[in-house]
Design a protein around this motif. Sequence first.
Motif, PDB file in Angstrom:
ATOM      1  N   ASP A  13      77.694  59.651 100.899  1.00  0.00           N
ATOM      2  CA  ASP A  13      76.684  60.545 101.455  1.00  0.00           C
ATOM      3  C   ASP A  13      77.237  61.311 102.649  1.00  0.00           C
ATOM      4  N   ALA A  14      78.043  60.648 103.461  1.00  0.00           N
ATOM      5  CA  ALA A  14      78.664  61.336 104.607  1.00  0.00           C
ATOM      6  C   ALA A  14      79.589  62.448 104.108  1.00  0.00           C
ATOM      7  N   THR A  15      80.281  62.203 102.994  1.00  0.00           N
ATOM      8  CA  THR A  15      81.144  63.228 102.407  1.00  0.00           C
ATOM      9  C   THR A  15      80.316  64.428 101.953  1.00  0.00           C
ATOM     10  N   LEU A  16      79.157  64.139 101.331  1.00  0.00           N
ATOM     11  CA  LEU A  16      78.281  65.224 100.871  1.00  0.00           C
ATOM     12  C   LEU A  16      77.720  66.011 102.057  1.00  0.00           C
ATOM     13  N   GLN A  17      77.347  65.301 103.111  1.00  0.00           N
ATOM     14  CA  GLN A  17      76.836  65.990 104.301  1.00  0.00           C
ATOM     15  C   GLN A  17      77.913  66.876 104.920  1.00  0.00           C
ATOM     16  N   TRP A  18      79.158  66.417 104.845  1.00  0.00           N
ATOM     17  CA  TRP A  18      80.302  67.220 105.322  1.00  0.00           C
ATOM     18  C   TRP A  18      80.375  68.546 104.558  1.00  0.00           C
ATOM     19  N   ILE A  19      80.168  68.484 103.248  1.00  0.00           N
ATOM     20  CA  ILE A  19      80.199  69.709 102.434  1.00  0.00           C
ATOM     21  C   ILE A  19      79.040  70.622 102.811  1.00  0.00           C
ATOM     22  N   TYR A  78      85.857  55.017  98.201  1.00  0.00           N
ATOM     23  CA  TYR A  78      84.800  54.861  99.203  1.00  0.00           C
ATOM     24  C   TYR A  78      84.236  56.216  99.620  1.00  0.00           C
ATOM     25  N   GLU A  79      85.116  57.207  99.729  1.00  0.00           N
ATOM     26  CA  GLU A  79      84.680  58.562 100.098  1.00  0.00           C
ATOM     27  C   GLU A  79      83.788  59.166  99.023  1.00  0.00           C
ATOM     28  N   TYR A  80      84.007  58.745  97.783  1.00  0.00           N
ATOM     29  CA  TYR A  80      83.321  59.350  96.645  1.00  0.00           C
ATOM     30  C   TYR A  80      82.284  58.414  96.023  1.00  0.00           C
ATOM     31  N   MET A  81      81.842  57.403  96.756  1.00  0.00           N
ATOM     32  CA  MET A  81      80.768  56.544  96.228  1.00  0.00           C
ATOM     33  C   MET A  81      79.513  56.775  97.052  1.00  0.00           C
ATOM     34  N   PRO A  82      78.540  57.514  96.494  1.00  0.00           N
ATOM     35  CA  PRO A  82      77.367  57.888  97.274  1.00  0.00           C
ATOM     36  C   PRO A  82      76.206  56.907  97.187  1.00  0.00           C
ATOM     37  N   TYR A  83      76.293  55.924  96.276  1.00  0.00           N
ATOM     38  CA  TYR A  83      75.183  54.987  96.049  1.00  0.00           C
ATOM     39  C   TYR A  83      75.586  53.582  96.482  1.00  0.00           C
ATOM     40  N   PRO A  84      74.602  52.747  96.827  1.00  0.00           N
ATOM     41  CA  PRO A  84      74.913  51.327  97.045  1.00  0.00           C
ATOM     42  C   PRO A  84      75.415  50.726  95.729  1.00  0.00           C
ATOM     43  N   THR A  85      76.398  49.847  95.798  1.00  0.00           N
ATOM     44  CA  THR A  85      76.942  49.260  94.572  1.00  0.00           C
ATOM     45  C   THR A  85      77.437  47.853  94.830  1.00  0.00           C
ATOM     46  N   ASN A  86      77.370  47.013  93.801  1.00  0.00           N
ATOM     47  CA  ASN A  86      77.937  45.655  93.910  1.00  0.00           C
ATOM     48  C   ASN A  86      79.293  45.565  93.230  1.00  0.00           C
ATOM     49  N   SER A  87      79.842  46.709  92.862  1.00  0.00           N
ATOM     50  CA  SER A  87      81.086  46.679  92.094  1.00  0.00           C
ATOM     51  C   SER A  87      82.180  45.923  92.826  1.00  0.00           C
ATOM     52  N   LYS A  88      82.894  45.108  92.082  1.00  0.00           N
ATOM     53  CA  LYS A  88      83.974  44.328  92.703  1.00  0.00           C
ATOM     54  C   LYS A  88      85.094  45.232  93.214  1.00  0.00           C
ATOM     55  N   TYR A  89      85.147  46.491  92.707  1.00  0.00           N
ATOM     56  CA  TYR A  89      86.191  47.421  93.153  1.00  0.00           C
ATOM     57  C   TYR A  89      85.860  48.036  94.502  1.00  0.00           C
ATOM     58  N   LEU A  90      84.617  47.864  94.953  1.00  0.00           N
ATOM     59  CA  LEU A  90      84.172  48.596  96.139  1.00  0.00           C
ATOM     60  C   LEU A  90      83.640  47.648  97.205  1.00  0.00           C
ATOM     61  N   ARG A  91      84.327  46.525  97.385  1.00  0.00           N
ATOM     62  CA  ARG A  91      83.833  45.523  98.346  1.00  0.00           C
ATOM     63  C   ARG A  91      84.578  45.561  99.669  1.00  0.00           C
ATOM     64  N   GLU A  92      85.688  46.304  99.718  1.00  0.00           N
ATOM     65  CA  GLU A  92      86.557  46.203 100.901  1.00  0.00           C
ATOM     66  C   GLU A  92      86.079  47.044 102.077  1.00  0.00           C
ATOM     67  N   ALA A  93      85.314  48.079 101.803  1.00  0.00           N
ATOM     68  CA  ALA A  93      84.967  49.016 102.874  1.00  0.00           C
ATOM     69  C   ALA A  93      83.594  49.611 102.594  1.00  0.00           C
ATOM     70  N   PRO A  94      82.965  50.180 103.630  1.00  0.00           N
ATOM     71  CA  PRO A  94      81.663  50.814 103.379  1.00  0.00           C
ATOM     72  C   PRO A  94      81.829  52.081 102.534  1.00  0.00           C
ATOM     73  N   CYS A  95      80.848  52.349 101.693  1.00  0.00           N
ATOM     74  CA  CYS A  95      80.861  53.552 100.869  1.00  0.00           C
ATOM     75  C   CYS A  95      80.279  54.707 101.677  1.00  0.00           C
TER      76      CYS A  95
END
Length: 261
Positions: free
Chosen positions: A108-114, A88-105
């Motif tokens: 972008d917040a991680t990139l802004q942190w950098i 989730y920390e490393y997914m910057p795009y909206p996605t429908n992947s079944k692996y990424l349904r449990e939490a918000p991605c």
Amino acid sequence: GAAMILKEDFYYPPADSYRKLHIYLPDDYASGNNTYPVMYFFDGHNLFFDQDATFGRSWRFLDYLHSWNKDLIFVGMECSHDGNARLYEYMPYPTNSKYLREAPCIGDATLQWIVNDIKPFIDNRFPTIPNRQCTAIGGSSMGGLMAFYGATAYNHVFSKAACVSSSFIFCPRTVLSALNHCNIDPDTRIYLSYGGQEVRGIKDPWAEDHSSYVYRCNKSVQNKLDRTGAATMLYFQKGGRHCEEDWEKQIPVFMPWLWQA
């Protein structure tokens, strides 16, 4: 003097917690006479020491940086090690992947942190050259996807990216459509790569016949980037697996290419 690696806990606002930075300072840093380009790299714990690496084998980046004829500061940033939080920390795009349904991605917040927190801290504390020409970003797998996002969505900050075995397969169409909204300076270099044995059960010839999904994802990204005038390199690692041991072998391919004068 010998090169130094500092480990520093750094506040990560999206999760209200801390992430370790692994900061490599070159040999002559202590002399105080030079300023240095900076490369930011995801999964920082996997870069330098096998004992820090998630799977017991690091990129061994230290050996390369030590023997390379170019001095730079290298900042590895750790991710969360809790469950699937890294995804989730490393997914910057909206996605429908079944692996990424449990939490918000929150990529972008991680990139802004950098960009907003880590980079000013590094530029303040060390003798860096802070301009975009001297600022790069890199990573592998989800970190490769993040490096790509950084160099395109934040192209005013990063002029170079090492996108190694990037996880484009989670969101290939989104990546391409997002590029429509990026303002890419032609003075941009983006390295893309994939390996012949990255998807289990599929052997080498699969990747070379140019019909593979991983190849097509990378190639379509390269084609679209090429139209912006950016310089790209798409590297196929024959027999390459999705692991640090094989990514290490690409270091002498992408570092000189990204940082050529």
